[in-house]
Write an enzyme that holds these catalytic residues in place. Sequence first.
Site, PDB file in Angstrom:
ATOM      1  N   SER A 137       0.833  -1.205   0.000  1.00 31.98           N
ATOM      2  CA  SER A 137       0.000   0.000   0.000  1.00 31.98           C
ATOM      3  C   SER A 137       0.868   1.255   0.000  1.00 31.98           C
ATOM      4  CB  SER A 137      -0.921   0.020   1.224  1.00 31.98           C
ATOM      5  OG  SER A 137      -0.160   0.094   2.415  1.00 31.98           O
ATOM      6  N   THR A 143      -0.631  -9.376   4.173  1.00 35.03           N
ATOM      7  CA  THR A 143      -1.425  -9.811   3.022  1.00 35.03           C
ATOM      8  C   THR A 143      -0.520 -10.114   1.828  1.00 35.03           C
ATOM      9  OG1 THR A 143      -1.795  -7.521   2.325  1.00 35.03           O
ATOM     10  CG2 THR A 143      -3.426  -8.501   3.776  1.00 35.03           C
ATOM     11  N   GLY A 160      -2.389   0.011   6.481  1.00 31.43           N
ATOM     12  CA  GLY A 160      -2.441   0.208   5.038  1.00 31.43           C
ATOM     13  C   GLY A 160      -3.258   1.435   4.723  1.00 31.43           C
ATOM     14  N   GLY A 161      -3.916   1.412   3.577  1.00 28.17           N
ATOM     15  CA  GLY A 161      -4.720   2.546   3.155  1.00 28.17           C
ATOM     16  C   GLY A 161      -6.200   2.291   3.288  1.00 28.17           C
ATOM     17  N   ASP A 162      -6.986   3.187   2.701  1.00 32.81           N
ATOM     18  CA  ASP A 162      -8.440   3.056   2.751  1.00 32.81           C
ATOM     19  C   ASP A 162      -8.917   1.780   2.062  1.00 32.81           C
ATOM     20  OD1 ASP A 162      -8.463   5.505   4.008  1.00 32.81           O
ATOM     21  OD2 ASP A 162      -8.858   6.637   2.181  1.00 32.81           O
TER      22      ASP A 162
END
Length: 613
Positions: free
Chosen positions: A177, A205, A233-235
Amino acid sequence: MEELSYTIMEENQNNLIAENSTSDEHFNGASSLSSLTLFLDRVGEVILSLNSIGLSWEPADSQNDQDKTSCIRRENHAESTALIEFSDVYAAELADWGSVRQLTKCCFMHQDSEMYLFVVHAMQRSKTKESLWNLVEYTFGHRDQLVCQTLVKKIKLYLAKQIGRPKSLLVFVNPKSGKGNGQNIWRTVAPIFSRAKVRAQVTVTERAGHAFDLVSSMTNRQLISYDGIVAVGGDGLFNEILNGLLTSRFKTKFPPVPPDFMASPGDDPSASVLDPREINAGTYNPNEDQFPLLPTSRHSESRSPSFRTQDGECSTAVEDDVEFSFPHEWFRFGLIPAGSTDAIVICTTGARDPITSALHIVLGKRICLDIAQVVKWKATMNSDIEPSVHYTASFVGYGFYGDVITESEKYRWMGPKRYDFAGTKVFLRHRSYEAEISYLDINSKKSDPDSNDDNLNGGRKSCQGLKRKSEKIICRANCEVCNTPFSGKMKSKWLRSRGRFLSVGAAVISCRNERAPDGLVADAHLADGLLHLILIRNCSHALYLWHLTNLAKKGGTPLDFKFVEHYKTPAFAFTSLGKEGVWNLDGEILRAHKLSAQVFRGLISLFANGPEV
Protein backbone atom coordinates in the site's frame (compact mmCIF):
# COMPACT_ATOMS: atom_id res chain seq x y z
CA MET A 1 1.77 -11.04 49.83
CA GLU A 2 0.03 -7.95 48.47
CA GLU A 3 -0.76 -6.73 52.00
CA LEU A 4 2.85 -7.30 53.01
CA SER A 5 4.07 -5.21 50.04
CA TYR A 6 1.89 -2.30 51.00
CA THR A 7 2.97 -2.61 54.66
CA ILE A 8 6.62 -2.36 53.62
CA MET A 9 5.68 0.51 51.34
CA GLU A 10 4.12 2.40 54.22
CA GLU A 11 7.21 1.81 56.37
CA ASN A 12 9.41 3.26 53.64
CA GLN A 13 7.12 6.19 53.26
CA ASN A 14 7.64 7.14 56.89
CA ASN A 15 11.27 7.86 56.07
CA LEU A 16 10.85 9.21 52.53
CA ILE A 17 7.73 11.35 52.51
CA ALA A 18 7.62 14.95 53.51
CA GLU A 19 6.42 15.38 57.05
CA ASN A 20 3.36 17.34 56.00
CA SER A 21 1.85 15.34 53.11
CA THR A 22 -0.50 17.42 51.08
CA SER A 23 -3.41 16.26 48.96
CA ASP A 24 -3.17 16.73 45.20
CA GLU A 25 -5.31 19.72 44.32
CA HIS A 26 -5.22 18.81 40.63
CA PHE A 27 -7.31 15.69 41.22
CA ASN A 28 -10.38 17.47 42.62
CA GLY A 29 -10.29 15.78 45.96
CA ALA A 30 -9.84 12.21 44.72
CA SER A 31 -8.28 9.88 47.27
CA SER A 32 -4.52 9.50 46.73
CA LEU A 33 -1.51 7.73 48.11
CA SER A 34 0.69 9.82 50.36
CA SER A 35 3.19 11.83 48.37
CA LEU A 36 6.56 10.24 47.74
CA THR A 37 9.91 11.87 47.11
CA LEU A 38 11.55 10.43 43.97
CA PHE A 39 13.92 11.53 41.25
CA LEU A 40 12.64 12.36 37.75
CA ASP A 41 15.11 12.09 34.91
CA ARG A 42 16.17 15.49 33.47
CA VAL A 43 14.38 17.29 36.30
CA GLY A 44 15.69 16.17 39.62
CA GLU A 45 14.07 15.51 42.98
CA VAL A 46 10.25 15.71 42.83
CA ILE A 47 7.29 14.96 45.07
CA LEU A 48 5.08 12.40 43.31
CA SER A 49 1.39 12.01 44.13
CA LEU A 50 -0.64 9.07 42.89
CA ASN A 51 -4.38 8.39 42.94
CA SER A 52 -7.14 6.80 40.88
CA ILE A 53 -7.19 9.69 38.39
CA GLY A 54 -3.49 9.80 37.60
CA LEU A 55 -0.15 10.96 38.89
CA SER A 56 1.34 14.40 39.38
CA TRP A 57 4.58 15.84 40.62
CA GLU A 58 6.30 19.07 41.52
CA PRO A 59 9.91 19.91 42.40
CA ALA A 60 10.74 18.89 45.97
CA ASP A 61 12.40 22.23 46.68
CA SER A 62 9.88 24.46 44.85
CA GLN A 63 8.46 25.91 48.08
CA ASN A 64 11.89 26.69 49.50
CA ASP A 65 13.49 27.88 46.27
CA GLN A 66 13.77 31.67 46.57
CA ASP A 67 16.56 32.22 44.07
CA LYS A 68 14.89 34.55 41.58
CA THR A 69 18.09 35.21 39.62
CA SER A 70 18.51 31.63 38.43
CA CYS A 71 18.80 31.45 34.62
CA ILE A 72 16.60 28.38 34.49
CA ARG A 73 14.22 27.75 37.35
CA ARG A 74 13.12 24.16 37.65
CA GLU A 75 9.43 25.00 37.72
CA ASN A 76 9.86 26.46 34.23
CA HIS A 77 11.17 23.17 32.89
CA ALA A 78 8.66 21.46 30.60
CA GLU A 79 8.39 18.43 32.88
CA SER A 80 9.23 19.94 36.27
CA THR A 81 5.56 20.19 37.27
CA ALA A 82 2.95 18.02 35.59
CA LEU A 83 -0.26 16.08 35.91
CA ILE A 84 -0.71 12.91 33.84
CA GLU A 85 -4.12 11.27 33.85
CA PHE A 86 -4.27 7.49 33.50
CA SER A 87 -6.54 7.91 30.47
CA ASP A 88 -3.38 9.16 28.70
CA VAL A 89 -1.04 6.48 30.08
CA TYR A 90 -0.68 3.18 28.23
CA ALA A 91 2.12 1.42 30.14
CA ALA A 92 4.37 1.40 33.18
CA GLU A 93 7.41 -0.83 33.57
CA LEU A 94 10.45 -1.37 35.76
CA ALA A 95 13.82 -0.46 34.26
CA ASP A 96 16.16 -2.00 36.84
CA TRP A 97 19.26 -0.07 37.97
CA GLY A 98 20.38 3.00 36.05
CA SER A 99 21.27 6.66 36.16
CA VAL A 100 19.00 9.68 36.56
CA ARG A 101 20.15 13.05 35.26
CA GLN A 102 19.34 15.91 37.60
CA LEU A 103 19.28 19.49 36.37
CA THR A 104 20.65 22.19 38.62
CA LYS A 105 19.70 25.86 38.77
CA CYS A 106 22.56 26.72 36.47
CA CYS A 107 21.89 26.33 32.75
CA PHE A 108 25.02 24.33 31.98
CA MET A 109 25.34 21.99 34.97
CA HIS A 110 23.85 18.62 35.74
CA GLN A 111 24.68 15.60 37.84
CA ASP A 112 23.92 11.90 37.43
CA SER A 113 22.81 9.57 40.22
CA GLU A 114 22.54 5.76 40.16
CA MET A 115 19.30 4.20 41.46
CA TYR A 116 16.44 1.83 40.66
CA LEU A 117 14.23 3.09 37.82
CA PHE A 118 10.71 2.74 36.44
CA VAL A 119 9.19 4.28 33.31
CA VAL A 120 5.69 5.62 32.68
CA HIS A 121 4.67 5.64 29.00
CA ALA A 122 1.99 8.11 27.93
CA MET A 123 0.69 10.26 25.09
CA GLN A 124 1.13 13.99 24.82
CA ARG A 125 -0.77 16.29 22.48
CA SER A 126 1.37 18.29 20.11
CA LYS A 127 1.57 21.99 20.87
CA THR A 128 2.09 22.91 17.22
CA LYS A 129 -0.08 20.53 15.17
CA GLU A 130 -3.78 19.84 15.69
CA SER A 131 -4.78 16.28 16.63
CA LEU A 132 -1.17 15.02 16.58
CA TRP A 133 -0.27 12.80 19.54
CA ASN A 134 3.33 12.17 20.58
CA LEU A 135 4.94 9.48 22.67
CA VAL A 136 6.34 10.63 25.98
CA GLU A 137 8.28 8.75 28.66
CA TYR A 138 8.77 9.72 32.28
CA THR A 139 11.66 7.94 34.00
CA PHE A 140 11.51 7.98 37.80
CA GLY A 141 14.15 6.72 40.19
CA HIS A 142 14.43 5.66 43.83
CA ARG A 143 17.15 3.98 45.82
CA ASP A 144 14.71 1.43 47.24
CA GLN A 145 13.74 -1.14 44.60
CA LEU A 146 10.60 -2.14 46.50
CA VAL A 147 9.25 1.40 46.25
CA CYS A 148 9.61 1.28 42.45
CA GLN A 149 8.01 -2.15 42.25
CA THR A 150 5.07 -1.12 44.40
CA LEU A 151 4.43 2.07 42.46
CA VAL A 152 4.51 0.23 39.12
CA LYS A 153 2.14 -2.38 40.47
CA LYS A 154 -0.27 0.31 41.67
CA ILE A 155 -0.13 2.17 38.33
CA LYS A 156 -0.85 -1.08 36.47
CA LEU A 157 -3.87 -1.71 38.69
CA TYR A 158 -5.24 1.69 37.78
CA LEU A 159 -4.53 1.12 34.08
CA ALA A 160 -6.38 -2.20 34.24
CA LYS A 161 -9.50 -0.31 35.34
CA GLN A 162 -9.49 1.88 32.21
CA ILE A 163 -12.58 0.98 30.18
CA GLY A 164 -12.44 -0.21 26.58
CA ARG A 165 -8.75 -0.89 26.15
CA PRO A 166 -7.99 -3.81 23.83
CA LYS A 167 -6.14 -6.91 24.96
CA SER A 168 -6.05 -8.88 21.71
CA LEU A 169 -6.14 -7.63 18.11
CA LEU A 170 -6.15 -9.13 14.64
CA VAL A 171 -3.74 -7.09 12.50
CA PHE A 172 -3.51 -7.03 8.70
CA VAL A 173 -0.49 -5.39 7.07
CA ASN A 174 -0.52 -4.49 3.38
CA PRO A 175 3.14 -4.46 2.28
CA LYS A 176 2.32 -2.80 -1.06
CA SER A 177 0.00 0.00 0.00
CA GLY A 178 1.05 3.59 -0.61
CA LYS A 179 4.81 3.71 -1.06
CA GLY A 180 5.25 0.12 0.07
CA ASN A 181 6.04 1.04 3.68
CA GLY A 182 3.34 -1.02 5.38
CA GLN A 183 5.70 -3.46 7.09
CA ASN A 184 8.14 -0.75 8.18
CA ILE A 185 5.30 1.28 9.66
CA TRP A 186 4.08 -1.74 11.62
CA ARG A 187 7.60 -2.33 12.96
CA THR A 188 7.61 1.30 14.14
CA VAL A 189 4.36 1.08 16.10
CA ALA A 190 4.59 -2.56 17.25
CA PRO A 191 6.55 -1.66 20.45
CA ILE A 192 3.62 0.54 21.55
CA PHE A 193 1.30 -2.47 21.45
CA SER A 194 3.92 -4.64 23.16
CA ARG A 195 4.39 -2.20 26.05
CA ALA A 196 0.61 -1.87 26.43
CA LYS A 197 0.38 -5.69 26.70
CA VAL A 198 -1.84 -5.93 23.63
CA ARG A 199 -1.52 -9.27 21.86
CA ALA A 200 -1.37 -8.83 18.09
CA GLN A 201 -2.02 -11.64 15.62
CA VAL A 202 -0.32 -10.24 12.52
CA THR A 203 -1.02 -11.28 8.92
CA VAL A 204 0.90 -9.74 6.02
CA THR A 205 -1.42 -9.81 3.02
CA GLU A 206 -0.09 -11.59 -0.06
CA ARG A 207 -2.67 -10.54 -2.66
CA ALA A 208 -5.73 -8.40 -3.25
CA GLY A 209 -8.70 -9.89 -1.41
CA HIS A 210 -6.53 -11.84 1.06
CA ALA A 211 -7.87 -9.98 4.10
CA PHE A 212 -11.44 -10.20 2.78
CA ASP A 213 -11.19 -13.97 2.42
CA LEU A 214 -9.74 -14.49 5.90
CA VAL A 215 -12.26 -12.26 7.70
CA SER A 216 -15.30 -13.55 5.82
CA SER A 217 -14.32 -17.19 6.49
CA MET A 218 -13.83 -16.73 10.24
CA THR A 219 -16.56 -17.97 12.55
CA ASN A 220 -18.15 -15.48 14.91
CA ARG A 221 -16.56 -17.26 17.84
CA GLN A 222 -13.13 -16.86 16.28
CA LEU A 223 -13.81 -13.22 15.49
CA ILE A 224 -14.93 -12.16 18.95
CA SER A 225 -11.87 -13.76 20.51
CA TYR A 226 -10.31 -10.45 19.41
CA ASP A 227 -11.22 -6.98 20.60
CA GLY A 228 -10.99 -5.67 17.06
CA ILE A 229 -9.27 -5.68 13.69
CA VAL A 230 -6.46 -3.28 12.77
CA ALA A 231 -5.52 -2.44 9.19
CA VAL A 232 -1.99 -1.22 8.51
CA GLY A 233 -2.44 0.21 5.04
CA GLY A 234 -4.72 2.55 3.16
CA ASP A 235 -8.44 3.06 2.75
CA GLY A 236 -8.55 0.13 0.33
CA LEU A 237 -7.35 -2.40 2.91
CA PHE A 238 -9.74 -1.00 5.51
CA ASN A 239 -12.71 -1.35 3.17
CA GLU A 240 -11.60 -4.83 2.14
CA ILE A 241 -11.71 -5.91 5.80
CA LEU A 242 -14.98 -4.05 6.31
CA ASN A 243 -16.60 -5.92 3.42
CA GLY A 244 -15.21 -9.22 4.66
CA LEU A 245 -16.93 -8.63 7.99
CA LEU A 246 -20.24 -7.22 6.77
CA THR A 247 -20.88 -9.26 3.62
CA SER A 248 -20.95 -12.54 5.54
CA ARG A 249 -22.68 -11.28 8.70
CA PHE A 250 -24.75 -8.15 8.18
CA LYS A 251 -28.01 -9.22 6.58
CA THR A 252 -30.35 -6.39 5.75
CA LYS A 253 -32.68 -5.22 3.01
CA PHE A 254 -31.67 -3.47 -0.17
CA PRO A 255 -31.67 0.34 -0.31
CA PRO A 256 -35.00 2.07 -0.98
CA VAL A 257 -35.53 3.13 -4.60
CA PRO A 258 -38.20 5.02 -6.58
CA PRO A 259 -41.07 2.86 -7.89
CA ASP A 260 -39.88 3.10 -11.52
CA PHE A 261 -36.19 2.51 -10.80
CA MET A 262 -35.98 -1.00 -12.25
CA ALA A 263 -37.58 0.03 -15.56
CA SER A 264 -35.25 0.96 -18.40
CA PRO A 265 -35.77 4.38 -20.00
CA GLY A 266 -38.99 4.24 -22.05
CA ASP A 267 -40.14 0.97 -20.47
CA ASP A 268 -43.31 0.40 -18.51
CA PRO A 269 -42.41 0.55 -14.80
CA SER A 270 -44.85 -2.32 -14.12
CA ALA A 271 -42.62 -4.61 -16.21
CA SER A 272 -39.95 -4.75 -13.50
CA VAL A 273 -38.43 -8.17 -13.02
CA LEU A 274 -37.26 -7.63 -9.45
CA ASP A 275 -38.83 -5.21 -7.01
CA PRO A 276 -36.39 -4.18 -4.27
CA ARG A 277 -37.73 -2.69 -1.05
CA GLU A 278 -39.86 0.36 -1.57
CA ILE A 279 -40.21 3.10 1.00
CA ASN A 280 -43.41 4.77 2.08
CA ALA A 281 -43.73 7.78 -0.19
CA GLY A 282 -44.85 10.04 2.61
CA THR A 283 -42.80 9.10 5.68
CA TYR A 284 -39.32 7.95 6.53
CA ASN A 285 -38.63 6.19 9.82
CA PRO A 286 -34.93 6.17 10.74
CA ASN A 287 -35.60 4.02 13.80
CA GLU A 288 -36.48 1.06 11.64
CA ASP A 289 -33.48 0.84 9.39
CA GLN A 290 -30.65 3.22 8.67
CA PHE A 291 -30.02 4.31 12.26
CA PRO A 292 -28.78 1.39 14.38
CA LEU A 293 -27.27 3.80 16.92
CA LEU A 294 -30.69 4.32 18.40
CA PRO A 295 -31.85 2.20 21.36
CA THR A 296 -34.67 0.76 19.24
CA SER A 297 -32.21 -0.70 16.78
CA ARG A 298 -32.81 -4.25 15.66
CA HIS A 299 -29.75 -4.77 13.48
CA SER A 300 -28.36 -8.22 14.17
CA GLU A 301 -28.31 -11.63 12.62
CA SER A 302 -31.29 -12.74 14.66
CA ARG A 303 -33.41 -9.72 13.79
CA SER A 304 -35.53 -11.56 11.25
CA PRO A 305 -35.87 -15.18 10.12
CA SER A 306 -34.79 -14.33 6.56
CA PHE A 307 -33.13 -11.61 4.51
CA ARG A 308 -32.18 -10.86 0.94
CA THR A 309 -28.64 -12.03 0.26
CA GLN A 310 -26.07 -10.67 -2.13
CA ASP A 311 -27.59 -12.52 -5.10
CA GLY A 312 -31.08 -11.21 -4.33
CA GLU A 313 -32.39 -14.48 -2.93
CA CYS A 314 -34.08 -14.78 0.45
CA SER A 315 -32.32 -17.11 2.84
CA THR A 316 -32.08 -17.86 6.52
CA ALA A 317 -29.04 -16.50 8.34
CA VAL A 318 -26.30 -19.08 8.81
CA GLU A 319 -26.38 -20.55 12.28
CA ASP A 320 -23.20 -19.98 14.21
CA ASP A 321 -22.11 -20.82 17.72
CA VAL A 322 -22.42 -17.17 18.80
CA GLU A 323 -24.10 -14.05 17.46
CA PHE A 324 -22.29 -11.02 16.07
CA SER A 325 -24.59 -8.01 16.25
CA PHE A 326 -24.37 -4.61 14.58
CA PRO A 327 -23.37 -2.20 15.90
CA HIS A 328 -21.25 -4.36 18.16
CA GLU A 329 -20.99 -3.48 21.83
CA TRP A 330 -17.21 -3.55 22.03
CA PHE A 331 -15.64 -4.84 18.78
CA ARG A 332 -13.84 -2.04 16.92
CA PHE A 333 -11.77 -1.34 13.84
CA GLY A 334 -8.37 0.31 13.90
CA LEU A 335 -6.51 1.94 11.04
CA ILE A 336 -2.81 2.80 10.96
CA PRO A 337 -2.08 4.96 7.90
CA ALA A 338 0.23 3.56 5.24
CA GLY A 339 -1.75 4.31 2.07
CA SER A 340 -1.86 6.84 -0.74
CA THR A 341 -4.53 9.18 0.70
CA ASP A 342 -5.56 7.79 4.12
CA ALA A 343 -8.77 9.83 4.14
CA ILE A 344 -10.52 7.66 6.73
CA VAL A 345 -7.79 7.96 9.35
CA ILE A 346 -7.47 11.72 8.78
CA CYS A 347 -11.23 12.17 9.27
CA THR A 348 -11.41 9.99 12.38
CA THR A 349 -8.21 10.96 14.23
CA GLY A 350 -7.44 14.32 12.65
CA ALA A 351 -3.87 13.32 11.74
CA ARG A 352 -2.15 11.17 9.16
CA ASP A 353 0.31 9.77 11.65
CA PRO A 354 0.96 6.11 12.56
CA ILE A 355 1.98 6.95 16.15
CA THR A 356 -1.21 8.94 16.75
CA SER A 357 -3.34 6.09 15.38
CA ALA A 358 -1.52 3.47 17.46
CA LEU A 359 -2.09 5.54 20.61
CA HIS A 360 -5.81 5.86 19.84
CA ILE A 361 -5.95 2.08 19.61
CA VAL A 362 -4.02 1.08 22.76
CA LEU A 363 -5.80 3.77 24.81
CA GLY A 364 -9.14 2.28 23.77
CA LYS A 365 -10.68 5.35 22.15
CA ARG A 366 -14.05 4.85 20.52
CA ILE A 367 -16.05 6.65 17.84
CA CYS A 368 -18.99 5.52 15.71
CA LEU A 369 -18.85 5.58 11.93
CA ASP A 370 -21.55 5.56 9.25
CA ILE A 371 -21.35 2.86 6.59
CA ALA A 372 -22.93 3.01 3.14
CA GLN A 373 -24.38 -0.05 1.44
CA VAL A 374 -23.89 0.16 -2.33
CA VAL A 375 -25.85 -2.21 -4.58
CA LYS A 376 -24.91 -2.72 -8.22
CA TRP A 377 -28.06 -3.87 -10.02
CA LYS A 378 -26.83 -4.02 -13.62
CA ALA A 379 -23.31 -3.82 -15.04
CA THR A 380 -24.45 -2.60 -18.48
CA MET A 381 -27.67 -1.51 -20.12
CA ASN A 382 -28.23 -4.92 -21.70
CA SER A 383 -27.08 -7.11 -18.80
CA ASP A 384 -29.44 -8.98 -16.52
CA ILE A 385 -30.44 -7.72 -13.10
CA GLU A 386 -27.94 -9.30 -10.72
CA PRO A 387 -27.66 -7.34 -7.47
CA SER A 388 -24.20 -7.26 -5.92
CA VAL A 389 -23.71 -5.72 -2.48
CA HIS A 390 -20.71 -3.66 -1.39
CA TYR A 391 -19.96 -1.49 1.64
CA THR A 392 -17.93 1.67 1.99
CA ALA A 393 -16.90 3.96 4.83
CA SER A 394 -15.75 6.84 2.66
CA PHE A 395 -16.74 7.48 -0.95
CA VAL A 396 -18.18 6.18 -4.19
CA GLY A 397 -17.87 8.25 -7.38
CA TYR A 398 -18.84 8.13 -11.06
CA GLY A 399 -17.69 9.98 -14.18
CA PHE A 400 -14.45 11.84 -13.46
CA TYR A 401 -13.74 9.64 -10.42
CA GLY A 402 -14.38 6.39 -12.31
CA ASP A 403 -12.30 7.53 -15.26
CA VAL A 404 -9.35 8.47 -13.01
CA ILE A 405 -9.25 5.11 -11.26
CA THR A 406 -9.58 3.29 -14.61
CA GLU A 407 -6.80 5.34 -16.19
CA SER A 408 -4.53 4.99 -13.14
CA GLU A 409 -4.57 1.19 -13.47
CA LYS A 410 -2.38 1.60 -16.55
CA TYR A 411 0.33 3.30 -14.50
CA ARG A 412 0.60 1.24 -11.32
CA TRP A 413 4.36 1.25 -11.71
CA MET A 414 4.29 4.98 -10.85
CA GLY A 415 3.01 4.36 -7.33
CA PRO A 416 0.79 7.05 -5.72
CA LYS A 417 1.88 9.59 -8.37
CA ARG A 418 -0.22 7.71 -10.91
CA TYR A 419 -3.37 9.34 -9.52
CA ASP A 420 -2.10 12.86 -10.28
CA PHE A 421 -0.99 11.81 -13.75
CA ALA A 422 -4.25 10.00 -14.52
CA GLY A 423 -6.28 12.87 -13.07
CA THR A 424 -4.57 15.35 -15.39
CA LYS A 425 -5.26 13.21 -18.45
CA VAL A 426 -8.91 12.73 -17.51
CA PHE A 427 -9.35 16.44 -16.79
CA LEU A 428 -8.00 17.36 -20.23
CA ARG A 429 -10.32 14.82 -21.82
CA HIS A 430 -13.30 16.56 -20.14
CA ARG A 431 -15.91 13.87 -20.70
CA SER A 432 -19.46 14.20 -19.43
CA TYR A 433 -22.09 11.51 -19.01
CA GLU A 434 -25.87 11.51 -19.21
CA ALA A 435 -27.53 10.07 -16.16
CA GLU A 436 -30.52 10.27 -13.83
CA ILE A 437 -30.08 10.43 -10.08
CA SER A 438 -32.94 10.06 -7.61
CA TYR A 439 -32.38 10.89 -3.97
CA LEU A 440 -34.53 10.66 -0.87
CA ASP A 441 -35.24 14.13 0.45
CA ILE A 442 -36.08 14.41 4.16
CA ASN A 443 -37.83 17.51 5.47
CA SER A 444 -36.68 19.48 2.44
CA LYS A 445 -38.89 22.47 3.22
CA LYS A 446 -37.40 22.72 6.67
CA SER A 447 -33.78 22.35 5.60
CA ASP A 448 -34.06 24.32 2.36
CA PRO A 449 -36.75 27.01 2.21
CA ASP A 450 -36.23 27.40 -1.53
CA SER A 451 -37.03 23.78 -2.38
CA ASN A 452 -40.36 22.81 -3.92
CA ASP A 453 -42.03 20.00 -5.79
CA ASP A 454 -40.63 21.27 -9.10
CA ASN A 455 -37.35 19.58 -8.12
CA LEU A 456 -39.02 16.27 -8.94
CA ASN A 457 -38.59 17.15 -12.61
CA GLY A 458 -34.88 17.70 -12.60
CA GLY A 459 -33.71 19.53 -9.49
CA ARG A 460 -32.62 22.47 -11.64
CA LYS A 461 -33.69 25.25 -9.32
CA SER A 462 -30.65 25.05 -7.04
CA CYS A 463 -28.40 24.76 -10.08
CA GLN A 464 -29.64 27.91 -11.82
CA GLY A 465 -29.96 30.35 -8.91
CA LEU A 466 -27.32 31.83 -6.64
CA LYS A 467 -26.56 29.57 -3.72
CA ARG A 468 -27.40 30.58 -0.22
CA LYS A 469 -24.43 29.89 2.08
CA SER A 470 -25.21 28.16 5.36
CA GLU A 471 -23.16 27.87 8.51
CA LYS A 472 -20.86 24.86 8.55
CA ILE A 473 -20.65 22.70 11.65
CA ILE A 474 -17.41 20.76 11.47
CA CYS A 475 -17.27 17.23 12.88
CA ARG A 476 -14.85 16.89 15.78
CA ALA A 477 -14.24 14.93 18.98
CA ASN A 478 -17.40 14.65 21.09
CA CYS A 479 -19.41 15.95 18.13
CA GLU A 480 -22.89 17.07 19.15
CA VAL A 481 -24.34 16.29 15.71
CA CYS A 482 -23.06 12.70 15.72
CA ASN A 483 -24.18 12.12 19.31
CA THR A 484 -27.73 13.42 18.80
CA PRO A 485 -30.11 10.62 17.77
CA PHE A 486 -32.98 11.09 15.35
CA SER A 487 -36.43 10.29 16.68
CA GLY A 488 -39.80 9.64 15.13
CA LYS A 489 -40.88 9.58 11.50
CA MET A 490 -39.95 12.32 9.05
CA LYS A 491 -41.65 13.46 5.87
CA SER A 492 -39.79 12.32 2.81
CA LYS A 493 -40.07 12.30 -0.96
CA TRP A 494 -38.04 11.25 -3.97
CA LEU A 495 -36.44 14.04 -5.98
CA ARG A 496 -34.66 13.66 -9.31
CA SER A 497 -31.80 15.32 -11.12
CA ARG A 498 -31.25 14.44 -14.77
CA GLY A 499 -28.78 15.69 -17.38
CA ARG A 500 -25.12 15.52 -18.36
CA PHE A 501 -22.66 15.31 -15.49
CA LEU A 502 -18.90 15.49 -15.25
CA SER A 503 -19.09 13.54 -12.02
CA VAL A 504 -21.47 12.06 -9.49
CA GLY A 505 -20.14 11.43 -6.00
CA ALA A 506 -21.49 10.22 -2.68
CA ALA A 507 -19.37 10.91 0.41
CA VAL A 508 -20.00 9.17 3.73
CA ILE A 509 -17.42 11.35 5.48
CA SER A 510 -15.64 14.56 4.52
CA CYS A 511 -12.79 12.57 2.87
CA ARG A 512 -10.05 14.99 3.96
CA ASN A 513 -6.65 14.24 2.53
CA GLU A 514 -3.45 16.03 1.58
CA ARG A 515 -4.82 16.95 -1.86
CA ALA A 516 -8.10 18.22 -0.41
CA PRO A 517 -7.40 19.56 3.11
CA ASP A 518 -11.09 20.26 3.83
CA GLY A 519 -12.28 17.19 1.96
CA LEU A 520 -15.05 16.91 -0.60
CA VAL A 521 -17.58 18.21 1.94
CA ALA A 522 -16.06 20.15 4.82
CA ASP A 523 -19.06 19.76 7.14
CA ALA A 524 -19.71 16.05 6.57
CA HIS A 525 -20.03 14.12 9.84
CA LEU A 526 -18.81 10.71 10.89
CA ALA A 527 -22.09 9.43 12.29
CA ASP A 528 -25.05 11.61 11.32
CA GLY A 529 -26.75 9.03 9.10
CA LEU A 530 -26.50 11.08 5.89
CA LEU A 531 -24.74 10.74 2.57
CA HIS A 532 -23.48 13.83 0.76
CA LEU A 533 -24.54 13.55 -2.86
CA ILE A 534 -22.44 15.85 -5.09
CA LEU A 535 -23.45 16.31 -8.72
CA ILE A 536 -21.15 18.27 -11.04
CA ARG A 537 -23.06 19.27 -14.15
CA ASN A 538 -21.33 19.73 -17.48
CA CYS A 539 -19.46 23.04 -17.60
CA SER A 540 -16.45 24.61 -19.25
CA HIS A 541 -12.87 23.55 -18.62
CA ALA A 542 -12.18 26.82 -16.85
CA LEU A 543 -15.10 26.51 -14.44
CA TYR A 544 -14.30 22.90 -13.64
CA LEU A 545 -10.69 23.83 -12.97
CA TRP A 546 -11.92 26.58 -10.65
CA HIS A 547 -13.99 23.99 -8.77
CA LEU A 548 -11.03 21.59 -8.48
CA THR A 549 -8.77 24.44 -7.35
CA ASN A 550 -11.18 25.21 -4.52
CA LEU A 551 -11.12 21.54 -3.52
CA ALA A 552 -7.33 21.65 -3.28
CA LYS A 553 -7.04 24.62 -0.93
CA LYS A 554 -7.79 25.11 2.75
CA GLY A 555 -10.94 27.14 3.25
CA GLY A 556 -12.03 26.69 -0.37
CA THR A 557 -15.68 26.71 -1.45
CA PRO A 558 -15.94 23.92 -4.07
CA LEU A 559 -19.70 23.52 -3.59
CA ASP A 560 -20.57 27.19 -4.11
CA PHE A 561 -20.89 27.02 -7.88
CA LYS A 562 -24.02 27.12 -10.00
CA PHE A 563 -23.09 23.88 -11.78
CA VAL A 564 -22.64 22.00 -8.49
CA GLU A 565 -25.57 20.34 -6.72
CA HIS A 566 -25.16 19.13 -3.15
CA TYR A 567 -27.80 17.13 -1.31
CA LYS A 568 -27.79 15.48 2.10
CA THR A 569 -29.72 12.23 1.86
CA PRO A 570 -29.96 8.80 3.51
CA ALA A 571 -30.36 7.04 0.12
CA PHE A 572 -30.05 7.57 -3.61
CA ALA A 573 -30.44 5.65 -6.88
CA PHE A 574 -28.49 6.09 -10.12
CA THR A 575 -29.20 5.10 -13.71
CA SER A 576 -26.79 5.72 -16.55
CA LEU A 577 -28.50 6.87 -19.73
CA GLY A 578 -25.54 5.58 -21.72
CA LYS A 579 -24.47 2.02 -22.36
CA GLU A 580 -22.47 1.51 -19.16
CA GLY A 581 -21.12 3.23 -16.06
CA VAL A 582 -17.77 3.01 -14.28
CA TRP A 583 -17.58 3.86 -10.57
CA ASN A 584 -14.70 4.38 -8.17
CA LEU A 585 -15.53 2.51 -4.98
CA ASP A 586 -12.76 3.27 -2.49
CA GLY A 587 -10.08 2.97 -5.15
CA GLU A 588 -11.57 -0.09 -6.82
CA ILE A 589 -13.36 -0.19 -10.19
CA LEU A 590 -17.08 -1.00 -10.03
CA ARG A 591 -18.97 -1.26 -13.31
CA ALA A 592 -22.59 -0.34 -12.66
CA HIS A 593 -25.21 0.89 -15.11
CA LYS A 594 -27.80 0.89 -12.31
CA LEU A 595 -26.79 1.49 -8.72
CA SER A 596 -28.46 2.33 -5.42
CA ALA A 597 -27.08 3.16 -1.98
CA GLN A 598 -28.18 3.80 1.58
CA VAL A 599 -26.33 4.75 4.75
CA PHE A 600 -26.43 2.99 8.11
CA ARG A 601 -25.79 5.33 10.98
CA GLY A 602 -23.00 4.32 13.35
CA LEU A 603 -22.93 0.75 12.05
CA ILE A 604 -19.36 0.15 13.23
CA SER A 605 -16.98 1.62 15.80
CA LEU A 606 -13.37 2.68 15.41
CA PHE A 607 -10.45 3.01 17.78
CA ALA A 608 -10.46 6.78 17.36
CA ASN A 609 -11.46 9.95 19.15
CA GLY A 610 -12.42 12.27 16.30
CA PRO A 611 -10.44 15.31 15.11
CA GLU A 612 -9.37 17.65 17.90
CA VAL A 613 -10.11 20.98 16.22
